[in-house]
Design a protein around this motif. Structure first.
Motif, PDB file in Angstrom:
ATOM      1  N   ALA A 134       0.854  -1.186   0.000  1.00  0.00           N
ATOM      2  CA  ALA A 134       0.000   0.000   0.000  1.00  0.00           C
ATOM      3  C   ALA A 134       0.888   1.233   0.000  1.00  0.00           C
ATOM      4  O   ALA A 134       1.703   1.424   0.903  1.00  0.00           O
ATOM      5  N   VAL A 135       0.739   2.064  -1.034  1.00  0.00           N
ATOM      6  CA  VAL A 135       1.525   3.286  -1.173  1.00  0.00           C
ATOM      7  C   VAL A 135       0.565   4.468  -1.144  1.00  0.00           C
ATOM      8  O   VAL A 135      -0.353   4.562  -1.959  1.00  0.00           O
ATOM      9  N   HIS A 136       0.782   5.374  -0.186  1.00  0.00           N
ATOM     10  CA  HIS A 136      -0.114   6.520  -0.009  1.00  0.00           C
ATOM     11  C   HIS A 136       0.415   7.756  -0.734  1.00  0.00           C
ATOM     12  O   HIS A 136       1.622   7.949  -0.847  1.00  0.00           O
ATOM     13  N   ARG A 137      -0.508   8.569  -1.156  1.00  0.00           N
ATOM     14  CA  ARG A 137      -0.148   9.877  -1.706  1.00  0.00           C
ATOM     15  C   ARG A 137      -0.137  10.877  -0.561  1.00  0.00           C
ATOM     16  O   ARG A 137      -1.185  11.231  -0.018  1.00  0.00           O
ATOM     17  N   GLY A 138       1.042  11.301  -0.169  1.00  0.00           N
ATOM     18  CA  GLY A 138       1.147  12.251   0.937  1.00  0.00           C
ATOM     19  C   GLY A 138       1.070  11.578   2.286  1.00  0.00           C
ATOM     20  O   GLY A 138       1.847  10.676   2.592  1.00  0.00           O
ATOM     21  N   PRO A 139       0.098  11.988   3.139  1.00  0.00           N
ATOM     22  CA  PRO A 139       0.044  11.469   4.512  1.00  0.00           C
ATOM     23  C   PRO A 139      -0.170   9.958   4.568  1.00  0.00           C
ATOM     24  O   PRO A 139      -1.007   9.409   3.855  1.00  0.00           O
ATOM     25  N   VAL A 140       0.602   9.309   5.426  1.00  0.00           N
ATOM     26  CA  VAL A 140       0.499   7.868   5.646  1.00  0.00           C
ATOM     27  C   VAL A 140      -0.045   7.593   7.047  1.00  0.00           C
ATOM     28  O   VAL A 140      -0.950   6.790   7.241  1.00  0.00           O
ATOM     29  N   MET A 141       0.546   8.279   8.029  1.00  0.00           N
ATOM     30  CA  MET A 141       0.153   8.094   9.421  1.00  0.00           C
ATOM     31  C   MET A 141       0.131   9.460  10.101  1.00  0.00           C
ATOM     32  O   MET A 141       0.736  10.424   9.622  1.00  0.00           O
ATOM     33  N   ASN A 200       4.691  11.029   2.816  1.00  0.00           N
ATOM     34  CA  ASN A 200       5.553  10.663   1.696  1.00  0.00           C
ATOM     35  C   ASN A 200       5.822  11.869   0.795  1.00  0.00           C
ATOM     36  O   ASN A 200       4.978  12.746   0.642  1.00  0.00           O
ATOM     37  N   THR A 201       7.005  11.883   0.193  1.00  0.00           N
ATOM     38  CA  THR A 201       7.310  12.888  -0.815  1.00  0.00           C
ATOM     39  C   THR A 201       7.005  12.306  -2.207  1.00  0.00           C
ATOM     40  O   THR A 201       7.134  11.093  -2.416  1.00  0.00           O
ATOM     41  N   PRO A 202       6.582  13.136  -3.159  1.00  0.00           N
ATOM     42  CA  PRO A 202       6.014  12.620  -4.411  1.00  0.00           C
ATOM     43  C   PRO A 202       6.926  11.703  -5.219  1.00  0.00           C
ATOM     44  O   PRO A 202       6.503  10.623  -5.643  1.00  0.00           O
TER      45      PRO A 202
END
Length: 384
Positions: free
Chosen positions: A168-175, A295-297
């Motif tokens: 699972a890869v998030h765009r921006g906030p993860v936690m 995460n950074t883009p």
């Protein structure tokens, strides 16, 4: 991953599960990591930020570099699983899968050591004290980025409930960013039969608890996310006395600084105004617990591409979690990404931080494979 390596990693993981150590106490775990790095022929530096270990692999002529991180500490939980490798320590358990994370990073080191297709430097960060004890900050303060250069950094967490091996890869906030608060209401004690002679903090605290629940529903935009939860309430010693004070403790979780500022201000204002309404005083204390993991883009794309390169299913549609991670501090210094890799169904309620949780050894090829693949993606990237 060949069967021999998987069997070896599984045995290592189960050894760590049977021998968990709490945050700041990971001496034996650190020694185990060092022993396995020696067996793999990978040089390392010990005692980085406490019991932390940093191993380094360099190959070819490229000056590119990347960091991979895994956490090592356990939790103060009594395991109830009936496993041949269950925790051998009372009230200490790997209930979050850091045993699996540690071994996944050792597996990635083994895969990259035997892989001639990449060029550059990979730093393997075995981090202590993730569970609220500042292990990431300690490694940074000990000069991990200066002593072990890396252009970007990646990490992972196993995720119960997500299909085994899925990335699972998030765009921006993860936690989320975690924080704690404690509110004490102080009034005037007296006989329970004569409440008119007192200022009752129990009654006032009841109104305060209800009022705090309006912050998320009425003070935070429906397009934003926040949590305000009260976890403790203490007050009173006798059924026929109104006490002098009552206190509560709770947590808030947010993803952005503006929302955090709004939540903190509303907690403070509501406490003070409820206290004034009931003719008493409020003492409000906050403890910031970290930052949001975001995460950074470019690195987010590298993480997704690495999953595909490793032959894993990649999902980009899973919402962020209001749990927290101190990997956020690495991301303050370097661009990077943090992913979840599915641990499979949560058997018997075995979610993270549950006394029935167990890391799924079947996902070790996925976790080690993704770590190795994302290192190669980063080293081969044209991103600055």
């Amino acid at each position: 991953m060949d069967r021999d390596l998987l069997d070896k990693l599984t045995a290592w993981r189960r050894h760590l599960h049977a021998n968990p150590e709490l945050s700041l106490q990971e001496a034996e775990t650190s020694a185990f990591v060092q022993e396995k790095l020696k067996e793999l022929g990978i040089p390392f530096t010990a005692d980085v930020g406490g019991h932390g270990v940093v191993a380094t692999l360099t190959r070819g002529s490229s000056e590119r570099s990347v960091g991979l991180r895994a956490d090592m500490d356990a939790l103060p939980i009594q395991e109830v699983n009936d496993l041949p490798y269950k925790s051998g320590k009372t009230n200490v358990m790997h209930a979050c899968g850091h045993d699996g994370h540690t071994v996944s990073l050792l597996g990635a080191a083994a895969l990259l050591k035997s892989d001639e297709s990449w060029s550059g430097t990979v730093q393997f960060l075995f981090q202590p004290a993730e569970e609220g004890f500042g292990g990431a900050k300690a490694m940074i303060q000990d000069g991990v980025f200066e002593r072990f250069p890396m252009e970007r950094v990646f990490g992972l967490h196993n995720w119960p409930g997500l299909e085994a091996g899925t990335v699972a890869v998030h765009r921006g906030p993860v936690m989320a960013e975690p924080g704690k608060f404690k509110i004490t209401l102080s009034g005037t004690a007296g006989h329970a039969a004569k409440p008119e002679l007192t200022h009752d903090p129990i009654t006032a605290m009841g109104h305060l608890i209800v009022a705090l629940q309006t912050i998320v529903s009425r003070n935070v935009s429906p397009m934003e996310n926040a949590v305000v939860t009260i976890g403790q309430i203490h007050g009173g010693l006798a059924s026929n006395q109104i006490p002098t004070s009552v206190w509560i403790e709770g947590t808030y979780r947010v993803f952005t600084v503006p929302v955090r500022q709004r939540v903190v201000q509303r907690i403070r204002d509501i406490a003070n105004n409820i206290a004034a309404t009931f003719e008493m005083t409020a003492d409000v204390d906050f403890s910031l617990g970290g930052l949001a993991t975001v995460n950074t883009p470019a690195e987010e794309d590298m993480a997704a591409n690495a999953g595909k390169a490793a032959g894993l299913e990649v999902r980009r549609d899973i919402p962020a979690s209001t749990t927290s991670e101190d990997f956020c501090y690495f991301l303050q210094d370097r661009p990077g990404a943090y992913v979840w890799i599915g641990n499979g169904p949560a058997v018997d309620g075995g979610e993270l931080h549950n006394d029935r949780y167990d890391f799924n050894d079947a996902i070790l090829p996925a976790t080690s494979g993704w770590l190795a693949a994302v290192a190669k993606q980063a080293l081969a990237s044209n991103a600055p």
